[in-house]
Design a protein around this motif. Structure first.
Motif, PDB file in Angstrom:
ATOM      1  N   TYR A  57      -1.928   6.215  -0.635  1.00 14.30           N
ATOM      2  CA  TYR A  57      -1.571   5.932   0.712  1.00 14.30           C
ATOM      3  C   TYR A  57      -0.125   5.191   0.620  1.00 14.30           C
ATOM      4  CZ  TYR A  57      -6.508   6.395   1.486  1.00 14.30           C
ATOM      5  OH  TYR A  57      -7.860   6.698   1.475  1.00 14.30           O
TER       6      TYR A  57
ATOM      7  N   TYR B 196       2.309   3.053   3.416  1.00 11.85           N
ATOM      8  CA  TYR B 196       2.386   2.457   4.822  1.00 11.85           C
ATOM      9  C   TYR B 196       3.818   1.726   4.814  1.00 11.85           C
ATOM     10  CZ  TYR B 196      -2.699   2.954   5.589  1.00 11.85           C
ATOM     11  OH  TYR B 196      -3.941   3.695   5.599  1.00 11.85           O
TER      12      TYR B 196
ATOM     13  N   GLN C  41       6.063  -1.589   7.036  1.00 12.71           N
ATOM     14  CA  GLN C  41       6.164  -2.300   8.099  1.00 12.71           C
ATOM     15  C   GLN C  41       7.391  -2.957   8.395  1.00 12.71           C
ATOM     16  OE1 GLN C  41       3.863  -5.954   7.187  1.00 12.71           O
ATOM     17  NE2 GLN C  41       3.478  -6.363   9.385  1.00 12.71           N
TER      18      GLN C  41
ATOM     19  N   GLY D 164       8.303  -7.810  11.808  1.00 14.55           N
ATOM     20  CA  GLY D 164       7.928  -8.254  13.209  1.00 14.55           C
ATOM     21  C   GLY D 164       7.032  -7.011  13.951  1.00 14.55           C
TER      22      GLY D 164
ATOM     23  N   LYS E 281       4.061  -3.543  13.540  1.00 14.62           N
ATOM     24  CA  LYS E 281       2.943  -3.100  13.061  1.00 14.62           C
ATOM     25  C   LYS E 281       3.004  -2.509  11.485  1.00 14.62           C
ATOM     26  CE  LYS E 281       1.071  -1.972  17.517  1.00 14.62           C
ATOM     27  NZ  LYS E 281       0.162  -0.900  18.172  1.00 14.62           N
ATOM     28  N   VAL E 282       1.891  -2.600  10.914  1.00 15.47           N
ATOM     29  CA  VAL E 282       1.915  -1.633   9.663  1.00 15.47           C
ATOM     30  C   VAL E 282       1.532  -0.479  10.028  1.00 15.47           C
ATOM     31  CG1 VAL E 282       0.580  -1.376   7.495  1.00 15.47           C
ATOM     32  CG2 VAL E 282       1.042  -3.650   8.175  1.00 15.47           C
TER      33      VAL E 282
ATOM     34  N   PHE F 281       1.048   3.683   9.194  1.00 15.68           N
ATOM     35  CA  PHE F 281       0.640   4.663   8.293  1.00 15.68           C
ATOM     36  C   PHE F 281       1.900   5.947   8.022  1.00 15.68           C
ATOM     37  CE2 PHE F 281      -2.298   7.764   5.882  1.00 15.68           C
ATOM     38  CZ  PHE F 281      -1.684   8.872   6.499  1.00 15.68           C
TER      39      PHE F 281
ATOM     40  N   SER G 134       2.317  11.214   9.020  1.00 11.05           N
ATOM     41  CA  SER G 134       2.213  10.740  10.314  1.00 11.05           C
ATOM     42  C   SER G 134       3.820  11.242  10.937  1.00 11.05           C
ATOM     43  CB  SER G 134       2.137   9.117  10.423  1.00 11.05           C
ATOM     44  OG  SER G 134       3.643   8.524   9.671  1.00 11.05           O
ATOM     45  N   GLU G 135       3.937  10.911  12.138  1.00 20.15           N
ATOM     46  CA  GLU G 135       5.172  11.545  12.776  1.00 20.15           C
ATOM     47  C   GLU G 135       6.454  11.029  12.061  1.00 20.15           C
ATOM     48  OE1 GLU G 135       1.592  11.248  14.598  1.00 20.15           O
ATOM     49  OE2 GLU G 135       2.813   9.639  14.394  1.00 20.15           O
TER      50      GLU G 135
ATOM     51  N   PHE H  30       4.221  -0.379   1.637  1.00 20.69           N
ATOM     52  CA  PHE H  30       2.889  -0.619   1.164  1.00 20.69           C
ATOM     53  C   PHE H  30       2.430   0.478   0.465  1.00 20.69           C
ATOM     54  CE2 PHE H  30       2.594  -5.014   1.969  1.00 20.69           C
ATOM     55  CZ  PHE H  30       3.127  -5.543   3.227  1.00 20.69           C
TER      56      PHE H  30
ATOM     57  N   GLN I 144      -9.469   0.566   1.282  1.00 21.07           N
ATOM     58  CA  GLN I 144      -8.152   0.842   0.786  1.00 21.07           C
ATOM     59  C   GLN I 144      -7.446  -0.396   0.403  1.00 21.07           C
ATOM     60  OE1 GLN I 144      -5.296   2.791   3.103  1.00 21.07           O
ATOM     61  NE2 GLN I 144      -6.934   3.968   3.910  1.00 21.07           N
TER      62      GLN I 144
ATOM     63  N   PHE J  18      -4.375  -2.519  -0.985  1.00 23.70           N
ATOM     64  CA  PHE J  18      -2.963  -2.645  -0.901  1.00 23.70           C
ATOM     65  C   PHE J  18      -2.191  -3.360  -2.011  1.00 23.70           C
ATOM     66  CE2 PHE J  18      -2.100  -0.930   3.198  1.00 23.70           C
ATOM     67  CZ  PHE J  18      -3.479  -0.796   3.689  1.00 23.70           C
ATOM     68  N   GLY J  19      -1.135  -2.843  -2.579  1.00 20.23           N
ATOM     69  CA  GLY J  19      -0.179  -3.644  -3.660  1.00 20.23           C
ATOM     70  C   GLY J  19       0.556  -4.642  -2.561  1.00 20.23           C
ATOM     71  N   PRO J  20       1.364  -5.260  -3.361  1.00 20.08           N
ATOM     72  CA  PRO J  20       2.129  -6.579  -2.622  1.00 20.08           C
ATOM     73  C   PRO J  20       3.374  -5.869  -1.830  1.00 20.08           C
ATOM     74  CG  PRO J  20       2.479  -6.303  -4.793  1.00 20.08           C
ATOM     75  CD  PRO J  20       1.568  -5.440  -4.848  1.00 20.08           C
TER      76      PRO J  20
END
Lengths: 114, 116
Positions: free
Chosen positions: B33, B35, B37, B40, B42-43, B45, B58-59, B91, B105, B107-109
Protein backbone atom coordinates in the motif's frame (compact mmCIF):
# COMPACT_ATOMS: atom_id res chain seq x y z
CA UNK A 1 -13.32 14.14 3.38
CA UNK A 2 -15.61 13.73 6.36
CA UNK A 3 -15.50 9.93 6.60
CA UNK A 4 -13.68 9.91 9.92
CA UNK A 5 -13.47 12.80 12.37
CA UNK A 6 -11.06 13.02 15.27
CA UNK A 7 -10.24 15.91 17.56
CA UNK A 8 -6.56 16.66 16.95
CA UNK A 9 -5.97 17.98 20.46
CA UNK A 10 -3.35 18.45 21.71
CA UNK A 11 -4.14 16.62 24.92
CA UNK A 12 -1.85 16.96 27.91
CA UNK A 13 -2.36 14.87 31.06
CA UNK A 14 -0.37 13.98 34.18
CA UNK A 15 1.12 10.54 34.62
CA UNK A 16 -1.44 8.09 35.97
CA UNK A 17 -4.43 9.82 34.43
CA UNK A 18 -7.09 8.04 32.42
CA UNK A 19 -7.06 9.20 28.82
CA UNK A 20 -10.06 9.08 26.53
CA UNK A 21 -9.63 9.43 22.78
CA UNK A 22 -12.56 9.43 20.39
CA UNK A 23 -13.55 9.34 16.74
CA UNK A 24 -16.81 9.60 14.89
CA UNK A 25 -17.50 8.33 11.42
CA UNK A 26 -20.14 8.60 8.76
CA UNK A 27 -19.86 5.37 6.76
CA UNK A 28 -22.10 2.82 8.48
CA UNK A 29 -20.55 0.01 6.43
CA UNK A 30 -17.19 0.14 8.22
CA UNK A 31 -16.40 -3.25 9.75
CA UNK A 32 -12.97 -2.94 11.33
CA UNK A 33 -11.96 -0.23 13.74
CA UNK A 34 -8.33 0.36 14.59
CA UNK A 35 -6.18 2.52 16.76
CA UNK A 36 -2.70 3.34 15.57
CA UNK A 37 0.04 5.03 17.55
CA UNK A 38 2.59 7.21 15.82
CA UNK A 39 5.78 8.45 17.38
CA UNK A 40 7.64 11.38 15.90
CA UNK A 41 9.39 10.54 12.60
CA UNK A 42 7.92 7.05 12.54
CA UNK A 43 5.11 5.42 10.65
CA UNK A 44 1.83 4.49 12.34
CA UNK A 45 1.92 1.30 14.39
CA UNK A 46 -1.17 -0.76 15.14
CA UNK A 47 -2.18 -0.65 18.78
CA UNK A 48 -5.52 -2.47 18.72
CA UNK A 49 -8.35 -3.38 16.42
CA UNK A 50 -11.98 -4.34 16.90
CA UNK A 51 -14.38 -6.04 14.57
CA UNK A 52 -17.87 -4.57 14.58
CA UNK A 53 -19.30 -3.35 17.88
CA UNK A 54 -18.11 -4.06 21.38
CA UNK A 55 -15.16 -3.67 23.68
CA UNK A 56 -11.66 -5.02 23.57
CA UNK A 57 -9.08 -4.79 26.31
CA UNK A 58 -5.33 -5.16 26.09
CA UNK A 59 -3.45 -4.32 29.25
CA UNK A 60 -3.96 -0.65 30.02
CA UNK A 61 -5.77 -0.04 26.73
CA UNK A 62 -9.48 -0.51 26.05
CA UNK A 63 -11.10 0.05 22.66
CA UNK A 64 -14.85 0.55 22.36
CA UNK A 65 -17.02 0.65 19.27
CA UNK A 66 -20.61 1.86 19.23
CA UNK A 67 -21.88 1.32 15.70
CA UNK A 68 -25.33 2.68 16.50
CA UNK A 69 -23.76 6.05 17.33
CA UNK A 70 -20.90 5.71 14.83
CA UNK A 71 -18.49 6.43 17.65
CA UNK A 72 -15.30 4.74 18.74
CA UNK A 73 -13.12 5.31 21.78
CA UNK A 74 -9.74 4.36 23.12
CA UNK A 75 -9.14 4.51 26.87
CA UNK A 76 -5.69 4.45 28.37
CA UNK A 77 -5.51 3.68 32.08
CA UNK A 78 -2.60 4.65 34.29
CA UNK A 79 -1.06 6.67 31.48
CA UNK A 80 2.74 6.80 31.28
CA UNK A 81 5.12 9.34 29.74
CA UNK A 82 6.01 6.64 27.20
CA UNK A 83 2.39 6.83 25.96
CA UNK A 84 3.13 10.30 24.61
CA UNK A 85 2.50 10.03 20.87
CA UNK A 86 -0.09 10.78 18.24
CA UNK A 87 -3.03 8.37 18.27
CA UNK A 88 -4.88 7.81 15.02
CA UNK A 89 -8.15 6.02 14.61
CA UNK A 90 -8.66 4.13 11.37
CA UNK A 91 -11.45 2.13 9.80
CA UNK A 92 -11.92 -0.21 6.90
CA UNK A 93 -14.54 -2.23 5.12
CA UNK A 94 -16.52 0.77 4.01
CA UNK A 95 -19.15 0.56 1.31
CA UNK A 96 -17.54 0.13 -2.08
CA UNK A 97 -14.01 -0.30 -0.78
CA UNK A 98 -11.82 -3.21 0.19
CA UNK A 99 -10.77 -4.13 3.70
CA UNK A 100 -7.26 -3.03 2.83
CA UNK A 101 -8.22 0.58 2.36
CA UNK A 102 -7.86 2.35 5.67
CA UNK A 103 -9.64 5.61 6.43
CA UNK A 104 -7.81 7.57 9.09
CA UNK A 105 -8.77 10.31 11.49
CA UNK A 106 -6.46 13.31 11.84
CA UNK A 107 -4.84 11.93 14.96
CA UNK A 108 -4.79 13.24 18.54
CA UNK A 109 -1.47 14.36 19.93
CA UNK A 110 -1.11 13.15 23.51
CA UNK A 111 1.49 14.24 26.03
CA UNK A 112 1.74 12.53 29.41
CA UNK A 113 3.90 14.52 31.78
CA UNK A 114 5.64 13.02 34.83
CA UNK B 1 11.69 -7.90 14.09
CA UNK B 2 10.95 -7.47 10.37
CA UNK B 3 10.05 -3.97 9.28
CA UNK B 4 9.11 -1.97 6.23
CA UNK B 5 11.87 0.31 5.02
CA UNK B 6 11.62 3.35 2.78
CA UNK B 7 14.16 5.40 0.86
CA UNK B 8 14.98 8.20 0.73
CA UNK B 9 13.85 9.64 4.05
CA UNK B 10 13.60 13.08 2.47
CA UNK B 11 13.36 13.99 -1.20
CA UNK B 12 13.40 17.52 -2.54
CA UNK B 13 12.39 18.03 -6.15
CA UNK B 14 11.35 20.80 -8.49
CA UNK B 15 7.85 21.14 -9.80
CA UNK B 16 7.38 19.15 -12.99
CA UNK B 17 10.10 16.62 -12.19
CA UNK B 18 9.54 12.90 -11.85
CA UNK B 19 10.20 11.22 -8.52
CA UNK B 20 10.36 7.59 -7.49
CA UNK B 21 9.81 6.65 -3.87
CA UNK B 22 11.09 3.27 -2.85
CA UNK B 23 9.89 0.78 -0.29
CA UNK B 24 11.00 -2.67 0.81
CA UNK B 25 7.99 -4.44 2.32
CA UNK B 26 8.24 -7.24 4.87
CA UNK B 27 9.49 -10.28 3.00
CA UNK B 28 6.55 -12.71 3.34
CA UNK B 29 3.87 -10.07 2.81
CA UNK B 30 1.76 -10.15 -0.30
CA UNK B 31 -0.21 -6.90 -0.16
CA UNK B 32 1.35 -3.49 -0.49
CA UNK B 33 0.00 0.00 0.00
CA UNK B 34 0.88 3.64 -0.35
CA UNK B 35 -0.58 6.37 1.82
CA UNK B 36 0.25 10.02 2.06
CA UNK B 37 -0.08 12.64 4.77
CA UNK B 38 -0.03 16.32 3.93
CA UNK B 39 1.26 18.32 6.87
CA UNK B 40 -1.47 18.77 9.46
CA UNK B 41 -3.93 16.59 7.60
CA UNK B 42 -5.12 12.99 7.70
CA UNK B 43 -3.22 9.99 6.45
CA UNK B 44 -4.88 9.26 3.10
CA UNK B 45 -5.00 6.01 1.16
CA UNK B 46 -3.52 6.14 -2.32
CA UNK B 47 -3.37 2.60 -3.65
CA UNK B 48 -3.23 -1.08 -2.77
CA UNK B 49 -1.36 -3.65 -4.84
CA UNK B 50 -1.46 -7.43 -5.01
CA UNK B 51 -0.16 -9.98 -7.45
CA UNK B 52 1.34 -7.29 -9.67
CA UNK B 53 -1.93 -5.49 -10.04
CA UNK B 54 -3.62 -2.53 -8.42
CA UNK B 55 -6.39 -3.80 -6.12
CA UNK B 56 -7.87 -0.44 -5.31
CA UNK B 57 -6.96 3.19 -5.82
CA UNK B 58 -8.33 6.39 -4.41
CA UNK B 59 -9.44 9.52 -6.19
CA UNK B 60 -6.03 11.03 -5.43
CA UNK B 61 -4.22 8.34 -7.41
CA UNK B 62 -4.62 9.81 -10.88
CA UNK B 63 -2.62 9.30 -14.07
CA UNK B 64 0.35 11.13 -12.57
CA UNK B 65 0.88 8.26 -10.15
CA UNK B 66 2.00 4.72 -10.84
CA UNK B 67 3.20 1.80 -8.74
CA UNK B 68 5.45 -1.07 -9.57
CA UNK B 69 7.07 -4.09 -8.02
CA UNK B 70 10.19 -4.19 -10.18
CA UNK B 71 11.72 -7.19 -8.42
CA UNK B 72 10.99 -9.55 -5.57
CA UNK B 73 11.72 -7.06 -2.84
CA UNK B 74 11.02 -3.46 -3.87
CA UNK B 75 7.74 -1.61 -4.26
CA UNK B 76 7.85 1.82 -5.83
CA UNK B 77 5.61 4.84 -6.21
CA UNK B 78 6.30 7.11 -9.17
CA UNK B 79 4.96 10.60 -9.57
CA UNK B 80 5.45 11.63 -13.18
CA UNK B 81 5.27 15.41 -13.01
CA UNK B 82 5.27 16.67 -9.46
CA UNK B 83 3.10 19.56 -8.33
CA UNK B 84 3.46 21.75 -5.27
CA UNK B 85 0.46 20.02 -3.71
CA UNK B 86 2.25 16.65 -3.89
CA UNK B 87 4.43 17.80 -1.00
CA UNK B 88 3.63 15.35 1.79
CA UNK B 89 4.90 12.42 3.82
CA UNK B 90 4.45 9.22 1.85
CA UNK B 91 4.05 5.99 3.78
CA UNK B 92 4.44 2.52 2.37
CA UNK B 93 2.74 -0.37 4.15
CA UNK B 94 2.47 -4.09 3.70
CA UNK B 95 0.34 -6.90 5.04
CA UNK B 96 0.13 -10.65 4.68
CA UNK B 97 -3.39 -10.52 3.25
CA UNK B 98 -6.51 -8.43 3.48
CA UNK B 99 -9.03 -10.55 1.65
CA UNK B 100 -11.93 -11.53 3.87
CA UNK B 101 -10.62 -10.71 7.29
CA UNK B 102 -8.33 -8.33 9.05
CA UNK B 103 -4.60 -8.37 8.57
CA UNK B 104 -2.40 -5.79 10.16
CA UNK B 105 -0.77 -3.28 7.88
CA UNK B 106 2.81 -2.53 8.84
CA UNK B 107 3.94 0.96 7.98
CA UNK B 108 7.36 2.21 7.02
CA UNK B 109 8.86 5.40 8.50
CA UNK B 110 7.84 7.47 5.47
CA UNK B 111 9.51 9.59 2.81
CA UNK B 112 9.06 13.31 3.13
CA UNK B 113 8.62 14.74 -0.37
CA UNK B 114 9.11 18.46 -0.79
CA UNK B 115 8.22 19.98 -4.16
CA UNK B 116 9.61 23.46 -4.78
Amino acid sequence: QKEVEQDPGPLSVPEGAIVSLNCTYSNSAFQYFMWYRQYSRKGPELLMYTYSSGNKEDGRFTAQVDKSSKYISLFIRDSQPSDSATYLCAMSGGRGSTLGRLYFGRGTQLTVWP
Amino acid sequence: EPEVTQTPSHQVTQMGQEVILRCVPISNHLYFYWYRQILGQKVEFLVSFYNNEISEKSEIFDDQFSVERPDGSNFTLKIRSTKLEDSAMYFCASSEKFANSFYEQYFGPGTRLTVT
